[in-house]
Scaffold this active site. Structure first.
Site, PDB file in Angstrom:
ATOM      1  CB  SER A 151       4.366  -7.558  -0.358  1.00  0.00           C
ATOM      2  OG  SER A 151       4.101  -6.432   0.460  1.00  0.00           O
ATOM      3  CG  HIS A 173       8.563  -6.829  -1.437  1.00  0.00           C
ATOM      4  ND1 HIS A 173       9.584  -6.420  -2.272  1.00  0.00           N
ATOM      5  CD2 HIS A 173       7.679  -5.807  -1.398  1.00  0.00           C
ATOM      6  CE1 HIS A 173       9.314  -5.200  -2.725  1.00  0.00           C
ATOM      7  NE2 HIS A 173       8.170  -4.803  -2.205  1.00  0.00           N
ATOM      8  CG  ASP A 216       6.019  -3.070   0.236  1.00  0.00           C
ATOM      9  OD1 ASP A 216       6.756  -2.715  -0.695  1.00  0.00           O
ATOM     10  OD2 ASP A 216       5.241  -4.040   0.165  1.00  0.00           O
ATOM     11  CG  MET A 232       5.080   2.396   2.307  1.00  0.00           C
ATOM     12  SD  MET A 232       3.379   2.161   1.798  1.00  0.00           S
ATOM     13  CE  MET A 232       3.549   0.674   0.783  1.00  0.00           C
ATOM     14  CG  HIS A 244       9.759  -1.204  -2.435  1.00  0.00           C
ATOM     15  ND1 HIS A 244       8.514  -1.471  -2.991  1.00  0.00           N
ATOM     16  CD2 HIS A 244      10.179  -0.047  -3.018  1.00  0.00           C
ATOM     17  CE1 HIS A 244       8.200  -0.511  -3.846  1.00  0.00           C
ATOM     18  NE2 HIS A 244       9.179   0.368  -3.880  1.00  0.00           N
ATOM     19  CG  MET A 286       7.873   2.810  -1.677  1.00  0.00           C
ATOM     20  SD  MET A 286       6.395   1.780  -1.646  1.00  0.00           S
ATOM     21  CE  MET A 286       7.012   0.449  -0.618  1.00  0.00           C
ATOM     22  CG  MET A 297       7.155   0.677  -8.249  1.00  0.00           C
ATOM     23  SD  MET A 297       6.909  -0.507  -6.920  1.00  0.00           S
ATOM     24  CE  MET A 297       5.188  -0.251  -6.473  1.00  0.00           C
ATOM     25  CG  ASP A 319       6.052  -4.240  -5.530  1.00  0.00           C
ATOM     26  OD1 ASP A 319       4.986  -4.789  -5.205  1.00  0.00           O
ATOM     27  OD2 ASP A 319       6.702  -3.495  -4.778  1.00  0.00           O
TER      28      ASP A 319
HETATM   29  C1  DX5 Z   1       2.964  -1.080  -3.036  1.00  0.00           C
HETATM   30  C2  DX5 Z   1       3.979  -2.078  -2.550  1.00  0.00           C
HETATM   31  C3  DX5 Z   1       3.706  -3.475  -2.945  1.00  0.00           C
HETATM   32  C4  DX5 Z   1       2.411  -4.047  -2.427  1.00  0.00           C
HETATM   33  C5  DX5 Z   1       2.035  -5.194  -3.313  1.00  0.00           C
HETATM   34  O1  DX5 Z   1       3.425   0.185  -2.721  1.00  0.00           O
HETATM   35  O2  DX5 Z   1       5.257  -1.736  -3.049  1.00  0.00           O
HETATM   36  O3  DX5 Z   1       4.799  -4.307  -2.580  1.00  0.00           O
HETATM   37  O4  DX5 Z   1       2.491  -4.488  -1.105  1.00  0.00           O
HETATM   38  O5  DX5 Z   1       0.777  -5.661  -2.943  1.00  0.00           O
HETATM   39  P1  DX5 Z   1      -0.184  -6.361  -4.019  1.00  0.00           P
HETATM   40  O6  DX5 Z   1       0.540  -7.553  -4.542  1.00  0.00           O
HETATM   41  O7  DX5 Z   1      -1.395  -6.705  -3.207  1.00  0.00           O
HETATM   42  O8  DX5 Z   1      -0.453  -5.337  -5.092  1.00  0.00           O
HETATM   43 ZN    ZN Z   2       6.957  -3.123  -2.682  1.00  0.00          ZN
END
Ligand code: DX5
Ligand code: ZN
Length: 215
Positions: free
Chosen positions: A9, A34, A36, A38, A67, A69, A138, A176
């Site tokens: 990620s 990956h 993320d 947000m 991903h 969010m 998750m 994840d």
């Molecule tokens: C959290 C994300 C994850 C995060 C994972 O909302 O979806 O992908 O970046 O990071 P680690 O592996 O450090 O928990």
């Molecule tokens: Zn993620």
């Protein structure tokens, strides 16, 4: 037994050097990147949008696993798909029309994924398993990297693996949040490990190869 796939990620990467970071994890054996996304509404944090995905796509030799969010994903699916998302995953909590959105993702040429927050029951996504390429479990509350793995979520992975066999489906199971060598062993029924801090705060080759070797 197939080798596990690893999706670092980039939320935990050096944002001033994303091209270099992507190349480094790719060389270290990563299977996907990956990403993320947000929006400051569905989760508290704000990260990146389609423009960044488009730039990442130009420099990545491996698939982008995006991903989402975000609230109102229907407004942004087209932009993220056009930007080059290979996998596009939506949260079940953000839509009343999951089937429409999953079909839209596929019609844009991307693979469709579905995911759920830790407090959301697995039953919420079971009706859509026939319609997805990927199910993301998750194991932290979405929003931030570096949180602790929620062990009680592992049962969702086992349940999904059972349902997949029973219904003869072939979606991938991805996990994840808080993944490291120990927690990945607990989540070993997953096919794909997302890892932020475990990869980017350690030696990339060692971290990625450790996860790939989990059986
Ligand atoms: C959290 C994300 C994850 C995060 C994972 O909302 O979806 O992908 O970046 O990071 P680690 O592996 O450090 O928990
Ligand atoms: Zn993620």
């Amino acid at each position: 037994m197939n080798q596990k796939m690893v999706a670092p990620s980039i939320l935990s990467a050096d944002f001033a050097n994303l091209e270099r970071e992507i190349q480094a994890v790719t060389k270290a054996g990563a299977d996907w990147i990956h990403v993320d996304v947000m929006d400051g509404h569905f989760v508290d944090n704000i990260t990146m949008g389609p423009a960044v995905v488009r730039s990442l796509k130009k420099v990545s030799q491996i698939p982008l696993d995006v991903h989402l969010m975000i609230e109102n994903p229907e407004k942004y699916i087209e932009a993220f798909a056009k930007a080059g998302s290979d996998y596009l995953t939506i949260h079940i909590e953000t839509t009343k029309q999951p089937l429409e959105l999953l079909n839209k993702i596929k019609s844009m040429g991307a693979k469709a994924g579905i995911t759920l927050r830790p407090r959301t029951a697995l039953s919420e996504i079971i009706p859509w398993l026939e319609n997805v390429d990927l199910v993301l479990v998750m194991t932290v509350e979405p929003g931030f990297s570096g949180q602790s793995f929620m062990q009680e979520q592992v049962s969702k992975i086992s349940e999904l693996a059972k349902l997949r066999a029973l219904k003869r489906l072939n979606f991938l199971i991805e996990v994840d949040g808080g993944i490291n060598a120990q927690t990945a062993a607990q989540a070993r029924e997953a096919d794909v490990f997302v890892a932020g801090n475990f990869v980017f705060k350690n030696d990339y080759v060692q971290a990625i190869q450790t996860l790939k070797g989990i059986s």
